[in-house]
Design an enzyme around this catalytic site. Structure first.
Site, PDB file in Angstrom:
ATOM      1  N   ARG A 290      10.358   2.555  -0.927  1.00  0.00           N
ATOM      2  CA  ARG A 290       9.738   2.958   0.341  1.00  0.00           C
ATOM      3  C   ARG A 290       8.828   1.868   0.899  1.00  0.00           C
ATOM      4  O   ARG A 290       8.628   1.808   2.119  1.00  0.00           O
ATOM      5  CB  ARG A 290       8.894   4.229   0.140  1.00  0.00           C
ATOM      6  CG  ARG A 290       9.728   5.462  -0.104  1.00  0.00           C
ATOM      7  CD  ARG A 290       8.875   6.690  -0.215  1.00  0.00           C
ATOM      8  NE  ARG A 290       8.029   6.829   0.971  1.00  0.00           N
ATOM      9  CZ  ARG A 290       7.206   7.835   1.187  1.00  0.00           C
ATOM     10  NH1 ARG A 290       7.119   8.802   0.293  1.00  0.00           N
ATOM     11  NH2 ARG A 290       6.479   7.890   2.283  1.00  0.00           N
TER      12      ARG A 290
ATOM     13  N   ILE B  45     -10.628   8.148  -1.581  1.00  0.00           N
ATOM     14  CA  ILE B  45      -9.797   8.482  -0.403  1.00  0.00           C
ATOM     15  C   ILE B  45      -8.811   9.615  -0.692  1.00  0.00           C
ATOM     16  O   ILE B  45      -8.722  10.581   0.070  1.00  0.00           O
ATOM     17  CB  ILE B  45      -9.014   7.236   0.103  1.00  0.00           C
ATOM     18  CG1 ILE B  45      -9.921   5.999   0.189  1.00  0.00           C
ATOM     19  CG2 ILE B  45      -8.326   7.535   1.436  1.00  0.00           C
ATOM     20  CD1 ILE B  45     -10.913   5.965   1.311  1.00  0.00           C
TER      21      ILE B  45
ATOM     22  N   LYS C 138       4.169  -2.861   5.767  1.00  0.00           N
ATOM     23  CA  LYS C 138       4.844  -1.575   6.021  1.00  0.00           C
ATOM     24  C   LYS C 138       4.019  -0.685   6.946  1.00  0.00           C
ATOM     25  O   LYS C 138       4.529  -0.157   7.935  1.00  0.00           O
ATOM     26  CB  LYS C 138       5.084  -0.848   4.691  1.00  0.00           C
ATOM     27  CG  LYS C 138       5.510   0.585   4.865  1.00  0.00           C
ATOM     28  CD  LYS C 138       5.512   1.353   3.556  1.00  0.00           C
ATOM     29  CE  LYS C 138       4.154   1.760   3.043  1.00  0.00           C
ATOM     30  NZ  LYS C 138       3.735   3.141   3.214  1.00  0.00           N
ATOM     31  N   ASN C 139       2.730  -0.516   6.624  1.00  0.00           N
ATOM     32  CA  ASN C 139       1.938   0.459   7.378  1.00  0.00           C
ATOM     33  C   ASN C 139       1.660   0.014   8.808  1.00  0.00           C
ATOM     34  O   ASN C 139       1.418   0.837   9.684  1.00  0.00           O
ATOM     35  CB  ASN C 139       0.646   0.793   6.623  1.00  0.00           C
ATOM     36  CG  ASN C 139       0.943   1.628   5.385  1.00  0.00           C
ATOM     37  OD1 ASN C 139       2.026   2.211   5.286  1.00  0.00           O
ATOM     38  ND2 ASN C 139       0.008   1.684   4.447  1.00  0.00           N
TER      39      ASN C 139
ATOM     40  N   ASP D 119      -4.886   1.647  -1.724  1.00  0.00           N
ATOM     41  CA  ASP D 119      -3.499   1.293  -2.040  1.00  0.00           C
ATOM     42  C   ASP D 119      -3.398   0.190  -3.096  1.00  0.00           C
ATOM     43  O   ASP D 119      -2.302  -0.136  -3.563  1.00  0.00           O
ATOM     44  CB  ASP D 119      -2.753   0.845  -0.769  1.00  0.00           C
ATOM     45  CG  ASP D 119      -2.568   2.002   0.202  1.00  0.00           C
ATOM     46  OD1 ASP D 119      -2.733   3.160  -0.210  1.00  0.00           O
ATOM     47  OD2 ASP D 119      -2.261   1.732   1.380  1.00  0.00           O
TER      48      ASP D 119
ATOM     49  N   CYS E 217       1.531  16.062  -0.651  1.00  0.00           N
ATOM     50  CA  CYS E 217       2.403  15.072  -1.277  1.00  0.00           C
ATOM     51  C   CYS E 217       1.817  14.657  -2.617  1.00  0.00           C
ATOM     52  O   CYS E 217       0.809  15.198  -3.055  1.00  0.00           O
ATOM     53  CB  CYS E 217       2.630  13.871  -0.364  1.00  0.00           C
ATOM     54  SG  CYS E 217       1.180  12.873  -0.155  1.00  0.00           S
TER      55      CYS E 217
ATOM     56  N   ARG F 159       4.708  10.831   5.821  1.00  0.00           N
ATOM     57  CA  ARG F 159       3.660  11.334   6.701  1.00  0.00           C
ATOM     58  C   ARG F 159       3.521  10.548   8.001  1.00  0.00           C
ATOM     59  O   ARG F 159       3.154  11.102   9.028  1.00  0.00           O
ATOM     60  CB  ARG F 159       2.333  11.315   5.972  1.00  0.00           C
ATOM     61  CG  ARG F 159       2.210  12.420   4.978  1.00  0.00           C
ATOM     62  CD  ARG F 159       0.899  12.306   4.302  1.00  0.00           C
ATOM     63  NE  ARG F 159      -0.157  12.147   5.277  1.00  0.00           N
ATOM     64  CZ  ARG F 159      -0.790  13.153   5.862  1.00  0.00           C
ATOM     65  NH1 ARG F 159      -0.489  14.382   5.551  1.00  0.00           N
ATOM     66  NH2 ARG F 159      -1.739  12.922   6.749  1.00  0.00           N
TER      67      ARG F 159
ATOM     68  N   ARG G 269      -2.886  16.163   2.307  1.00  0.00           N
ATOM     69  CA  ARG G 269      -3.220  15.164   3.326  1.00  0.00           C
ATOM     70  C   ARG G 269      -3.084  15.811   4.703  1.00  0.00           C
ATOM     71  O   ARG G 269      -2.056  15.685   5.361  1.00  0.00           O
ATOM     72  CB  ARG G 269      -2.316  13.930   3.188  1.00  0.00           C
ATOM     73  CG  ARG G 269      -2.582  13.162   1.907  1.00  0.00           C
ATOM     74  CD  ARG G 269      -1.565  12.069   1.690  1.00  0.00           C
ATOM     75  NE  ARG G 269      -1.704  10.967   2.608  1.00  0.00           N
ATOM     76  CZ  ARG G 269      -0.780  10.020   2.755  1.00  0.00           C
ATOM     77  NH1 ARG G 269       0.337  10.069   2.055  1.00  0.00           N
ATOM     78  NH2 ARG G 269      -0.962   9.029   3.605  1.00  0.00           N
TER      79      ARG G 269
END
Ligand code: EPZ
Length: 434
Positions: free
Chosen positions: A398, A329, A23-24, A307, A119, A95, A124
């Protein structure tokens, strides 16, 4: 009307699962495809999750033409990009929408993009992105919740990113690839998604060197063209299924992965007792002797990824002994309250979670607080005794393509159910007044 997952736990997951595209990576690459003023890009291995839908819809509102063809490949035609104002109603959902800022500045010399708000994983900011655009010569103002920036052509600059940041590295790489002269990003993020974007942009005609190290050099070019590209597979999704095998006492082959991208998670997984048989681009994972406690600190790549912190905590809830997890993080422990509702023994002190393993989790109604927390709750539910109802699952949609189908394919009992949950309280006021 909203939807929930109903999971009946206690079955060991078995079989094979195919990991989707990252996804990222896809979000950065789709935005990058809009930099082309010639030709069309055809992207393979793009996950069809709702964050991908969001970036596509934003780009479409900016004039870009995009569609998925019959084979699931995403066609992106950036030639028609002609609007410089990104719409708040879509940007606020995600974002990564802020990547449009780098693209618009590079292509049109003008960008008006809403500032992403706070969020569920804390504040962030995008101050590093904005500082980078300024250093490249853009006139930047923050007005009425928007970043409004303009420039003639972005100018190459030497930019030190204060803290290794994936989003900043991506946005500045996008912007600098069409800038004039050389941009150097120092203390750049080294994540595989950054490298994936650099390879893709180079395929479009960009001149980027050093991605994957902490110094990236971008020689700006006049124009970029469309290209064909396959997005890398999702290391976070892969790690989540590996943990799902361990926590349910099952055995899963996780296919279509890049083992190298999972090096530090796999070291930690083995340390906690997981058996990992490594193939060429797949692993078979089990935990025949149960799990034991470990200590982990999240950090930028190649460290243990933030993550995968939440699914790891879910698994450690059932491990033998006390684990200590430090999250460096984001502010990302809100979901442990939900795990506690399932019988977990987790205490959070600032950025540290202390997890005392318990013999059993029990099903309960729980609420998803953020994407990776959703995955953590789902795998905890698959291991738990009894039924768990997970609310707020649009957040899971998502970032996990076909989640319930993949779990069902592994023998898990999960269904997506529409609920009569009261979402619009105003419409019920009338009832109360009558
Ligand atoms: C990316 O977020 C990912 N999102 C995140 O994935 C991931 O958790 C994160 O990188 C870390 O790996 C996407 O790729 C779309 P950062 P990003 O900039 O880019 C601070 C998921 O669940 N910072 O690397 O937003 C920041 O607050 C998500 O898929 C500033 O202070 O993260 C954080 O502490 C969630 N100012 C640190 O840097 C800035 O301008 C690293 O954040 C930018 C960042």
């Amino acid at each position: 009307m909203s939807t929930r997952f109903v999971i009946d736990g206690g079955r060991p997951l078995q079989g094979a699962v195919q990991v989707s595209g990252a996804k990222n990576s896809a979000l950065a690459i789709i935005a990058g495809a809009a930099l082309a003023s010639e030709g069309v890009s055809i992207l393979e291995n793009v996950p069809q999750d709702t964050d991908v839908a969001t970036i596509c819809l934003i780009l479409r509102r900016l004039g870009v033409e995009l569609y998925f063809d019959g084979q699931g490949r995403l066609h992106v035609d950036g030639r028609t990009l002609n609007k410089h104002q990104a719409p708040y109603d879509l940007v606020r959902k995600m974002r990564a929408s802020f990547y449009t800022a780098g693209v618009l500045l590079a292509r049109l010399g003008r960008a008006e993009v809403p500032l992403p708000g706070g969020c569920a994983i804390g504040s962030r900011p995008v101050d590093y992105h904005i500082r980078g655009f300024s250093q490249m010569g853009a006139d930047v103002a923050i007005e009425h919740g928007f970043m409004k920036a303009s420039c003639q052509r972005l100018q190459g600059a030497k930019i030190y990113i204060n803290r290794s940041s994936v989003g900043t590295t991506v946005n500045l790489m996008l912007a600098a690839s069409l800038g004039e002269g050389v941009t150097t990003l120092e203390n750049a993020a080294k994540e595989p998604e950054v490298v994936d974007l650099a390879i893709f942009l180079n395929g479009m005609g960009a001149r980027i060197r050093g991605a994957g190290t902490d110094v990236i050099r971008i020689d700006g070019v006049e124009a970029l063209h469309g290209t064909e590209y396959a997005v890398i597979s999702d290391r976070i999704e892969a790690g989540t299924y590996m943990l799902a095998a361990a926590i349910t006492g099952g055995k899963i082959t996780v296919k279509n992965i890049v083992l190298e991208h999972l090096r530090s998670p796999m070291i930690k997984f083995e340390e906690m007792g997981m058996m990992i048989e490594k193939g060429v681009n797949e692993v078979t994972v089990s935990a025949p002797n149960g799990l034991h406690a470990i200590d982990v600190e999240t950090s930028p790549y190649p460290g243990y990824p933030t993550d995968l912190q939440q699914p790891l905590v879910a698994a450690l809830c059932l491990a033998d002994g006390t684990s200590v997890i430090r999250e460096t993080i984001f502010d990302r422990f809100r979901y442990v309250d939900e795990l506690r509702r399932m019988g977990a023994d987790v205490k959070v002190e600032r950025e540290t979670a202390i997890i005392r393993g318990v013999p059993q989790l029990t099903g309960a109604p729980v609420e998803v607080t953020d994407l990776r927390a959703g995955a953590a709750l789902a795998i905890a539910a698959l291991a738990a005794e009894g039924r768990t109802e997970i609310y707020g699952i649009d957040v899971i949609d998502r970032g996990y393509e076909h989640f319930e189908h993949k779990i069902t394919g592994l023998g898990g009992k999960i269904i997506r159910e529409h609920t009569t949950e009261v979402t619009d309280l105003f419409s019920h006021m009338q009832e109360l007044n009558a």
